[in-house]
Design a protein around this motif. Sequence first.
Motif, short mmCIF file in Angstrom:
data_model
loop_
_atom_site.label_atom_id
_atom_site.label_comp_id
_atom_site.label_asym_id
_atom_site.label_seq_id
_atom_site.Cartn_x
_atom_site.Cartn_y
_atom_site.Cartn_z
N GLY A 28 0.83 -1.21 0.00
CA GLY A 28 0.00 0.00 0.00
C GLY A 28 0.86 1.26 0.00
O GLY A 28 1.75 1.42 0.85
N ILE A 71 4.44 -1.64 -2.73
CA ILE A 71 3.58 -2.19 -3.79
C ILE A 71 2.20 -1.56 -3.68
O ILE A 71 1.66 -1.40 -2.59
CB ILE A 71 3.44 -3.72 -3.63
CG1 ILE A 71 4.83 -4.37 -3.60
CG2 ILE A 71 2.61 -4.32 -4.76
CD1 ILE A 71 4.82 -5.81 -3.19
N VAL A 109 -8.31 0.92 3.12
CA VAL A 109 -9.62 0.26 3.11
C VAL A 109 -9.62 -0.92 2.15
O VAL A 109 -10.66 -1.46 1.82
CB VAL A 109 -10.74 1.26 2.76
CG1 VAL A 109 -11.15 2.06 3.98
CG2 VAL A 109 -10.31 2.20 1.65
N SER A 121 -7.84 -2.89 -1.49
CA SER A 121 -7.34 -2.59 -2.82
C SER A 121 -8.49 -2.02 -3.66
O SER A 121 -9.58 -2.57 -3.67
CB SER A 121 -6.82 -3.91 -3.34
OG SER A 121 -6.65 -3.91 -4.67
#
Length: 359
Positions: free
Chosen positions: A24, A46, A132, A134
């Motif tokens: 994230g 990532i 929250v 992907s």
Amino acid sequence: MDNTSNPAVSTPSNVIEADAVIVGAGPVGLFQVFELGLLEIKAHVIDSLPVVGGQCVELYPDKPIYDIPAVPVCTGQELTDNLLKQIEPFEPTFHLNQEVTLVQRRADGRFDLETSLGTKFITKTIFIAAGVGSFQPRTLKVDGIEAFEGSQVFYRVKDPSRFEGRNLVICGGGDSALDWALALAGKAESVILLHRREDFRAAPASVAKMKEMCDNYEMQLIIGQVTGIETKDDKLAEIKVTGADGVTRRLPLDDLLVFFGLSPKLGPIADWGLEIERKQLKVMDTEKFETNVPGIFAVGDINTYPGKKKLILSGFHEAALAAFGAAPYIFPEKKIHMQYTTTSPKLHKILGVESPVFD
Ligand SMILES: Cc1cc2nc3c(=O)[nH]c(=O)nc-3n(C[C@H](O)[C@H](O)[C@H](O)COP(=O)(O)OP(=O)(O)OC[C@H]3O[C@@H](n4cnc5c(N)ncnc54)[C@H](O)[C@@H]3O)c2cc1C
């Protein structure tokens, strides 16, 4: 197979060996790079989105934020740009446009981690800063439409040249729908923009341009919703469009592009053996923000603990403590001390700045 327990067997060359992987690239994932960097831990980051910034960039890039300490006001985009500048000295490696799909403990204590693009890591620690979840495109809910996903129905455009000379229907009223309608008109055989109402969320300039192109017969606007499909020879041949007048009309097409925005999904994170409470990752304590799996930390909006507040500043604090919590996995021999960036010559060296002379 565990190939690192035997030193004679090297890691396959397509596998990246890492000390820390951050899942994230929202504000908290970005600040995690900074806090790890101060402890001389290099990070890979990532994100499933093509850009960094998480919710700040995806949901409110131009809105002012007033509660970042010592920054009276900045927009979501400005916060992201500043975080990127702040982490520059640590040279993180970004792997964007790919979702982390697999996390698995290895026999040597490290983790195998893989993304949807096939990027593979072996890492000592993982920091889940997945907010929250992907962000995934919202799909069209019409019977039978899934069968054509990727062949005639698209939720993102990877290769615009694919649509040249085709008859397109583009659904949506936001920036993505308008941008692609404007970009593909003239290149495609025909472009119909289909939106459920007269109001558009897209930038007013794009809406004006679209209307001008419709007046010039370069594209067409239809107000209505897709309510069904017709197939011919196993291909999507027509969509049924129900207008505000309640009448359903048939619209022949080659390809359907749908831009209904993005919605977050916890997705594969749910399968990594982590304790989950109401779609959030439970952390065992607020000293390290470590999950029930030693070596995996959860920071920012994705975590939960008594008193949790989903604020950027809370995530920043969690990132600092998680970095200290993770350091023993990476440097088991080293004693880690907290130092001030103001006065520590060591941190100045790490940050690439000159040490000030104090009187
Ligand atoms: C309209 C709005 C206004 C707000 N205003 C404020 C405010 O004024 N002040 C404040 O403090 N907070 C505010 N917030 C909340 C704030 O935006 C969040 O607290 C913050 O974004 C959380 O940061 P994060 O890095 O934890 O997660 P996010 O920003 O959600 O970023 C998570 C990233 O992880 C990625 N990701 C998730 N799963 C995966 C996966 N499996 N693989 C790869 N990538 C993955 C996502 O694509 C995303 O980019 C606001 C929120 C909204 C919606």
